[in-house]
Design an enzyme around this catalytic site. Structure first.
Site, PDB file in Angstrom:
ATOM      1  N   LYS A 198       6.453  17.862  18.600  1.00 27.02           N
ATOM      2  CA  LYS A 198       5.397  17.121  18.848  1.00 27.02           C
ATOM      3  C   LYS A 198       4.441  17.587  20.005  1.00 27.02           C
ATOM      4  O   LYS A 198       4.754  17.916  20.906  1.00 27.02           O
ATOM      5  CB  LYS A 198       5.709  15.648  19.427  1.00 27.02           C
ATOM      6  N   THR A 251       1.214  10.782  23.242  1.00 29.12           N
ATOM      7  CA  THR A 251       0.209   9.863  24.153  1.00 29.12           C
ATOM      8  C   THR A 251       0.600   8.414  24.422  1.00 29.12           C
ATOM      9  O   THR A 251       1.207   8.316  23.195  1.00 29.12           O
ATOM     10  CB  THR A 251      -1.062  10.048  23.980  1.00 29.12           C
ATOM     11  N   GLY A 311       0.691  16.587  14.775  1.00 28.82           N
ATOM     12  CA  GLY A 311      -0.190  16.322  15.517  1.00 28.82           C
ATOM     13  C   GLY A 311      -0.363  15.031  16.370  1.00 28.82           C
ATOM     14  O   GLY A 311       0.582  14.189  16.341  1.00 28.82           O
ATOM     15  N   GLY A 371      -3.107  11.876  16.197  1.00 26.80           N
ATOM     16  CA  GLY A 371      -4.256  11.433  15.365  1.00 26.80           C
ATOM     17  C   GLY A 371      -4.735  12.337  14.352  1.00 26.80           C
ATOM     18  O   GLY A 371      -3.932  12.803  13.530  1.00 26.80           O
ATOM     19  N   GLY A 410       0.652   7.649   3.492  1.00 24.54           N
ATOM     20  CA  GLY A 410       1.592   7.186   4.637  1.00 24.54           C
ATOM     21  C   GLY A 410       2.128   5.783   4.736  1.00 24.54           C
ATOM     22  O   GLY A 410       3.346   5.430   5.046  1.00 24.54           O
ATOM     23  N   SER A 411       1.642   4.954   3.754  1.00 26.69           N
ATOM     24  CA  SER A 411       2.092   3.606   3.916  1.00 26.69           C
ATOM     25  C   SER A 411       1.613   2.905   2.668  1.00 26.69           C
ATOM     26  O   SER A 411       0.389   2.350   2.498  1.00 26.69           O
ATOM     27  CB  SER A 411       1.781   2.754   5.000  1.00 26.69           C
ATOM     28  N   ALA A 419       5.442   0.883   2.736  1.00 28.80           N
ATOM     29  CA  ALA A 419       5.064   0.010   3.643  1.00 28.80           C
ATOM     30  C   ALA A 419       6.408  -0.192   4.358  1.00 28.80           C
ATOM     31  O   ALA A 419       7.293  -0.946   3.537  1.00 28.80           O
ATOM     32  CB  ALA A 419       4.259  -0.972   3.454  1.00 28.80           C
ATOM     33  N   GLY A 420       6.596  -0.138   5.518  1.00 28.22           N
ATOM     34  CA  GLY A 420       7.782  -0.445   6.283  1.00 28.22           C
ATOM     35  C   GLY A 420       9.045   0.256   6.403  1.00 28.22           C
ATOM     36  O   GLY A 420      10.044   0.110   6.723  1.00 28.22           O
TER      37      GLY A 420
END
Length: 240
Positions: A37, A41, A110, A112, A170-171, A201-202
Site C-alpha cells: 500500500k 490515508t 494506489g 484513489g 470492482g462491484s 457487490a458485498g
C-alpha cells in the site's frame, strides 16, 4: 508479471477488494504474494489499513504500508496537513522491486485514481509504474459515468507508454441497471483493454474462507481465475 500496479478510476470503487481477490487467486495457485500500500490515508494508527484488509480476506500475504496519514485526503495533502514526509514515487518503486526479489507476485495498490498526488512535486502512481516498468490494472465502477473516467485513465496510461493489463469492475450490483449491463461491452471498447473480472457487490463482507474459495471465479485467466468475460456478458446483456 512479478509486479502488478492496481489503480482505480476514483475512490471507494472496490480497489482493495479487487487487490484481495487477485492475491487470493495467486495464493490458491501456490504463488507467494506481497501487497504494498503506497500510502494509507484516513485511518488511525490503531486501525487496520487496506494492506491488512487484503491479508484478512486473501490469506498469507506479506502486507506492507509505506506511510500512514490520518486525514482522508490525497496522500500529498494528507502528508502536508500531518506535518509528515510524503511518499515519493521512487520510494514506491524501490519498495516494490525489493519485495519482488522474495515473492512471485507483488501487488502495488494506489490511493484513489491514477493521478492522485503523492508529493509536492506532483509525483503519482503512474510515475511509480513507469519506474517499475509494471503493467497497470484499472478498477472501475459498473454504472453510469464509468466510461468517461475509464477512458481518461486508459489514455493517460498509454500516453506514458504504460501497459494497461485490463479493467476489473470492482462491484457488480445484484440488480444491474441498463447502464451497467451495457458497460460490459463498452468498457473494453473505450479502454482498449480486456475486461478481466467483475466482483459481486458485498464481496468484501464475505467470510474470508468463502472469499478465498470464490475469488478465482470473479477473475479472468490472466489474473489467475476462471471468469469468462463473454459468458458473463451474454448473461447480462439487455435485449436490443
Amino acid at each position: 508479471m512479478p509486479v502488478l500496479v492496481i489503480t482505480g478510476t476514483g475512490t471507494e470503487i472496490g480497489k482493495t477488494v479487487t487487490t484481495a481477490a487477485v492475491a487470493a487467486a495467486a495464493l490458491a495457485a501456490g504463488r507467494t504474494v506481497a501487497v504494498l500500500k503506497a500510502a494509507q490515508t484516513g485511518v488511525r494508527p490503531d486501525e487496520p489499513g487496506d494492506a491488512e484488509e487484503v491479508a484478512r480476506l486473501a490469506g498469507a500475504v506479506t502486507a506492507t504500508e509505506l506511510a500512514r496519514y490520518p486525514d482522508p485526503l490525497a496522500p500529498a495533502t494528507a502528508a502536508r496537513r500531518a506535518g509528515r514526509a510524503p511518499v515519493h514515487p521512487r520510494e514506491i518503486a524501490e519498495a516494490a522491486a525489493k519485495l519482488a526479489t522474495d515473492h512471485d507476485l507483488v501487488l502495488v495498490e494506489g490511493a484513489g485514481g491514477l493521478l492522485v498526488r503523492f508529493d509536492a512535486a506532483g509525483g503519482t502512481l503512474a510515475d511509480a509504474a513507469q519506474s517499475l516498468g509494471a503493467p497497470v490494472l484499472v478498477v472501475a465502477p459498473a454504472g453510469l459515468g464509468t466510461l468517461n473516467t475509464t477512458e481518461l485513465t486508459a489514455r493517460e496510461l498509454r500516453s506514458r507508454g504504460l501497459d494497461l493489463a485490463g479493467v476489473v469492475i470492482g462491484s457488480w450490483p445484484d440488480a444491474p441497471d441498463l447502464a451497467s449491463r451495457c458497460n460490459l461491452a463498452d468498457l473494453p471498447d473505450v479502454s482498449g483493454a480486456p475486461l478481466l473480472g467483475a466482483l459481486p457487490a458485498g464481496a468484501g463482507a464475505l467470510d474470508p474462507a468463502r472469499f478465498r474459495a470464490a475469488a478465482s471465479g470473479w477473475l479472468a485467466p490472466r489474473l489467475g481465475g476462471t471468469w469468462d468475460a463473454e459468458a458473463f456478458r451474454r448473461r447480462q446483456t439487455p435485449p436490443a
